[in-house]
Write a protein that holds these residues in place. Structure first.
Motif, PDB file in Angstrom:
ATOM      1  N   LEU A 211       1.388   1.163  -3.401  1.00 50.65           N
ATOM      2  CA  LEU A 211       2.244   1.426  -4.138  1.00 50.65           C
ATOM      3  C   LEU A 211       1.777   1.855  -5.543  1.00 50.65           C
ATOM      4  O   LEU A 211       2.380   2.620  -6.404  1.00 50.65           O
ATOM      5  N   GLN A 212       0.439   1.948  -6.035  1.00 48.35           N
ATOM      6  CA  GLN A 212      -0.169   2.486  -7.093  1.00 48.35           C
ATOM      7  C   GLN A 212      -0.501   3.736  -6.983  1.00 48.35           C
ATOM      8  O   GLN A 212      -0.709   4.442  -5.891  1.00 48.35           O
ATOM      9  N   PRO A 213      -0.181   4.546  -8.476  1.00 44.24           N
ATOM     10  CA  PRO A 213      -0.124   5.943  -8.457  1.00 44.24           C
ATOM     11  C   PRO A 213      -1.916   6.319  -8.074  1.00 44.24           C
ATOM     12  O   PRO A 213      -2.840   5.908  -8.783  1.00 44.24           O
ATOM     13  N   THR A 214      -1.838   7.221  -6.847  1.00 50.69           N
ATOM     14  CA  THR A 214      -3.094   7.854  -6.590  1.00 50.69           C
ATOM     15  C   THR A 214      -2.907   9.478  -6.538  1.00 50.69           C
ATOM     16  O   THR A 214      -1.658   9.763  -6.322  1.00 50.69           O
ATOM     17  N   ASP A 215      -3.858  10.335  -6.031  1.00 53.12           N
ATOM     18  CA  ASP A 215      -3.918  11.394  -5.451  1.00 53.12           C
ATOM     19  C   ASP A 215      -3.190  11.526  -4.092  1.00 53.12           C
ATOM     20  O   ASP A 215      -2.437  12.223  -3.736  1.00 53.12           O
ATOM     21  N   ASP A 216      -3.191  10.220  -3.548  1.00 55.33           N
ATOM     22  CA  ASP A 216      -2.835  10.257  -2.189  1.00 55.33           C
ATOM     23  C   ASP A 216      -1.314   9.835  -2.140  1.00 55.33           C
ATOM     24  O   ASP A 216      -0.530   9.825  -1.197  1.00 55.33           O
ATOM     25  N   ASN A 217      -0.924   9.104  -3.163  1.00 57.97           N
ATOM     26  CA  ASN A 217       0.555   8.718  -3.546  1.00 57.97           C
ATOM     27  C   ASN A 217       1.322   9.344  -4.801  1.00 57.97           C
ATOM     28  O   ASN A 217       1.344   8.659  -5.687  1.00 57.97           O
ATOM     29  N   PRO A 218       1.505  10.657  -4.610  1.00 55.93           N
ATOM     30  CA  PRO A 218       1.857  11.332  -5.778  1.00 55.93           C
ATOM     31  C   PRO A 218       3.344  10.934  -6.414  1.00 55.93           C
ATOM     32  O   PRO A 218       3.517  11.102  -7.458  1.00 55.93           O
TER      33      PRO A 218
ATOM     34  N   ILE B 214       6.959  -3.695 -14.425  1.00 55.14           N
ATOM     35  CA  ILE B 214       5.584  -4.046 -13.957  1.00 55.14           C
ATOM     36  C   ILE B 214       4.629  -2.798 -14.138  1.00 55.14           C
ATOM     37  O   ILE B 214       5.072  -1.860 -14.177  1.00 55.14           O
ATOM     38  N   GLU B 215       3.399  -3.573 -14.738  1.00 57.44           N
ATOM     39  CA  GLU B 215       2.201  -2.521 -14.894  1.00 57.44           C
ATOM     40  C   GLU B 215       1.958  -1.934 -13.352  1.00 57.44           C
ATOM     41  O   GLU B 215       1.802  -2.645 -12.418  1.00 57.44           O
ATOM     42  N   ASP B 216       1.257  -0.792 -13.390  1.00 62.49           N
ATOM     43  CA  ASP B 216       0.613  -0.170 -12.319  1.00 62.49           C
ATOM     44  C   ASP B 216      -0.353  -1.130 -11.567  1.00 62.49           C
ATOM     45  O   ASP B 216      -0.422  -1.087 -10.245  1.00 62.49           O
ATOM     46  N   GLU B 217      -1.065  -1.808 -12.348  1.00 60.35           N
ATOM     47  CA  GLU B 217      -2.119  -2.714 -11.928  1.00 60.35           C
ATOM     48  C   GLU B 217      -1.660  -3.821 -10.939  1.00 60.35           C
ATOM     49  O   GLU B 217      -2.353  -4.359 -10.102  1.00 60.35           O
ATOM     50  N   ASP B 218      -0.626  -3.895 -11.362  1.00 57.60           N
ATOM     51  CA  ASP B 218       0.148  -5.350 -10.987  1.00 57.60           C
ATOM     52  C   ASP B 218       1.028  -4.981  -9.480  1.00 57.60           C
ATOM     53  O   ASP B 218       1.280  -6.023  -9.048  1.00 57.60           O
ATOM     54  N   LEU B 219       1.200  -3.763  -9.237  1.00 61.32           N
ATOM     55  CA  LEU B 219       1.758  -3.343  -7.811  1.00 61.32           C
ATOM     56  C   LEU B 219       0.943  -3.392  -6.919  1.00 61.32           C
ATOM     57  O   LEU B 219      -0.537  -3.493  -6.885  1.00 61.32           O
ATOM     58  N   PRO B 220       1.317  -3.638  -5.530  1.00 61.73           N
ATOM     59  CA  PRO B 220       0.379  -3.734  -4.268  1.00 61.73           C
ATOM     60  C   PRO B 220      -0.338  -2.397  -4.316  1.00 61.73           C
ATOM     61  O   PRO B 220       0.082  -1.352  -4.928  1.00 61.73           O
ATOM     62  N   GLU B 221      -1.361  -2.448  -3.732  1.00 58.52           N
ATOM     63  CA  GLU B 221      -2.274  -1.387  -3.757  1.00 58.52           C
ATOM     64  C   GLU B 221      -1.502  -0.063  -3.213  1.00 58.52           C
ATOM     65  O   GLU B 221      -1.828   1.100  -3.566  1.00 58.52           O
TER      66      GLU B 221
END
Length: 57
Positions: free
Chosen positions: A16-23, A7-14
């Protein structure tokens, strides 16, 4: 036959997407990778040796 590529990152729920808040959702930095020795949490014992130690307890 369909190839399972994940699954591509864009297809994940918000959340679970990689961000600075979710390293933890981000890719690992190859420069910070641990060696096999650093990851050896059983002190070098094989699974068979671990089972023998458990049986002796």
């Amino acid at each position: 036959m369909t190839e399972n590529t994940g699954i591509e990152d864009e297809d994940l729920p918000e959340d679970l997407q990689p961000t600075d808040d979710n390293p933890l959702a981000q890719d690992l930095d190859p420069d910070e990778a641990k060696s096999r020795e650093e990851l050896d949490v059983l002190g070098g014992k094989t699974p068979e040796q671990r089972d023998e130690d458990d049986a002796a307890d």
